[in-house]
Design an enzyme around this catalytic site. Structure first.
Site, short mmCIF file in Angstrom:
data_model
loop_
_atom_site.label_atom_id
_atom_site.label_comp_id
_atom_site.label_asym_id
_atom_site.label_seq_id
_atom_site.Cartn_x
_atom_site.Cartn_y
_atom_site.Cartn_z
CE1 TYR A 186 -51.56 37.92 54.71
CE2 TYR A 186 -52.01 38.25 57.04
CZ TYR A 186 -51.21 38.47 55.94
OH TYR A 186 -50.07 39.22 56.07
CB VAL A 222 -47.77 35.53 53.86
CG1 VAL A 222 -49.16 35.77 53.28
CG2 VAL A 222 -47.70 34.14 54.49
CD GLU A 223 -48.93 41.12 53.28
OE1 GLU A 223 -49.04 41.62 52.14
OE2 GLU A 223 -49.90 40.92 54.04
CB THR A 224 -43.19 40.93 49.50
OG1 THR A 224 -42.35 40.86 50.67
CG2 THR A 224 -44.20 42.05 49.68
#
Length: 330
Positions: free
Chosen positions: A312, A124-126
């Site tokens: 999130y 999800v982050e990168t």
């Protein structure tokens, strides 16, 4: 690429060889002078080296524009979920899991955090390291610390933490990149989170979350354990509501202010058996088929400590479930 160096040695000499295109931005700034004085007085940095460092730092108007831009209308869950739960993100997540299976298994053994959750966070982050940000962290944090008054104290603290970590990890401050807000590496840690939770999981004497998946995996697991992750426990449970008082059970904010028993009295039932004294977060999402009601358990709250957003946390949880389903493991 990070470059390991002897901390702060030859920094002034290296800076002197580089043309200073924006000296007026920060080298002559009273705010920077005050900050340099604090870092030399309280943390033992060499003032001249810091001044020369800031001579190379660039104020980035694009960062100020981005952080000052009015927030777009929040997407409903039915539009937010498809951003992160995609075939490509799932397939690449499974590949990342297989590539780093031994490291993920060791992280679970040491910290109690399952592989799919760690992989989902990085996904999800990168996108598993595919998009870690290209801003120099020194530029990002300095711009926000000295030219963005609404959150200047926060970013000034993060700038201080960043300089401390560069000294501790023996890296050149100007070599490190991240998001426009200064979040770094595969897991997008802010400097304060790096210093508090990141770990040298491969034992090479340095913590490298930028291009070392081993350290990134261990650091995510460390973060979750330190924030109270409970091994073997669920993250969220679907709920059904009945009765006029049921909507009163919805949580305002993220902190668990009610327990399961209190929700039951208001007309909530959960898909899984839950103890009455369990503190939970109760929330509603706008799904493709209408309203969805969920009970967020203690592990759900841990995910919101990583990013304070219900959607999130749900995206991370559902991506993790999709990774398990696709890989065919439990």
């Amino acid at each position: 690429m990070m470059k390991w160096v002897t901390p702060w040695l030859a920094l002034a000499g290296a800076c002197a060889l580089v043309p200073v295109a924006v000296a007026d931005d920060y080298r002559q700034s009273p705010q920077v002078a005050e900050f340099v004085a604090e870092m030399t007085r309280d943390y033992g940095f060499a003032g001249e080296q810091l001044i020369e460092l800031f001579a190379q730092v660039e104020r980035k108007q694009a960062i100020l524009d981005a952080i000052s831009r009015p927030a777009e209308k929040a997407k409903p869950w039915k539009d937010y979920r498809p951003i992160f739960i995609t075939d490509k993100r799932i397939s690449q997540g499974v590949a990342f899991w297989k590539q780093h299976e031994a490291t993920l298994a060791r992280a679970e053994a040491e910290y109690g955090v399952p592989p799919q959750v760690i992989v989902a966070i990085i996904g999800v982050e990168t996108f598993y390291g595919g998009n870690t940000g290209s801003w120099r962290v020194m530029d990002a944090l300095s711009t926000l610390a000295f030219d963005y008054p609404p959150r200047a104290p926060f970013f000034r603290k993060e700038l201080r933490e960043f300089l401390l970590l560069t000294r501790e990890e023996q890296v050149e401050p100007l070599s490190m990149t991240g998001s426009y807000a200064g979040a770094m590496g595969l897991p997008q840690f802010m400097p304060s989170s790096f210093r508090a939770y990141a770990v040298d999981f491969d034992g090479d004497g340095h913590i490298n979350i930028w291009n070392n998946p081993v350290d990134a995996i261990g650091s995510v697991a460390s973060y979750f354990k330190r924030h109270g992750w409970q091994p073997g426990q669920l993250v969220a449970s679907a709920a059904n509501l009945k009765g006029a008082q049921a909507e009163q059970g919805l949580t305002v904010g993220l902190d668990p202010v009610k327990n399961v028993g209190e929700l039951r009295k208001l007309g909530w039932t959960s898909a899984e058996p839950l103890a009455d004294d369990l503190p939970v977060t109760a929330f509603r999402l706008e799904g493709t088929d209408g309203a969805e009601y969920w009970i967020g358990l203690p592990n759900f709250f841990v995910i919101t400590r990583y990013n304070r957003s219900v959607m999130y946390a749900m995206a991370v949880n559902q991506l993790a479930e999709a990774l398990v389903d696709t890989r065919g493991v439990k």
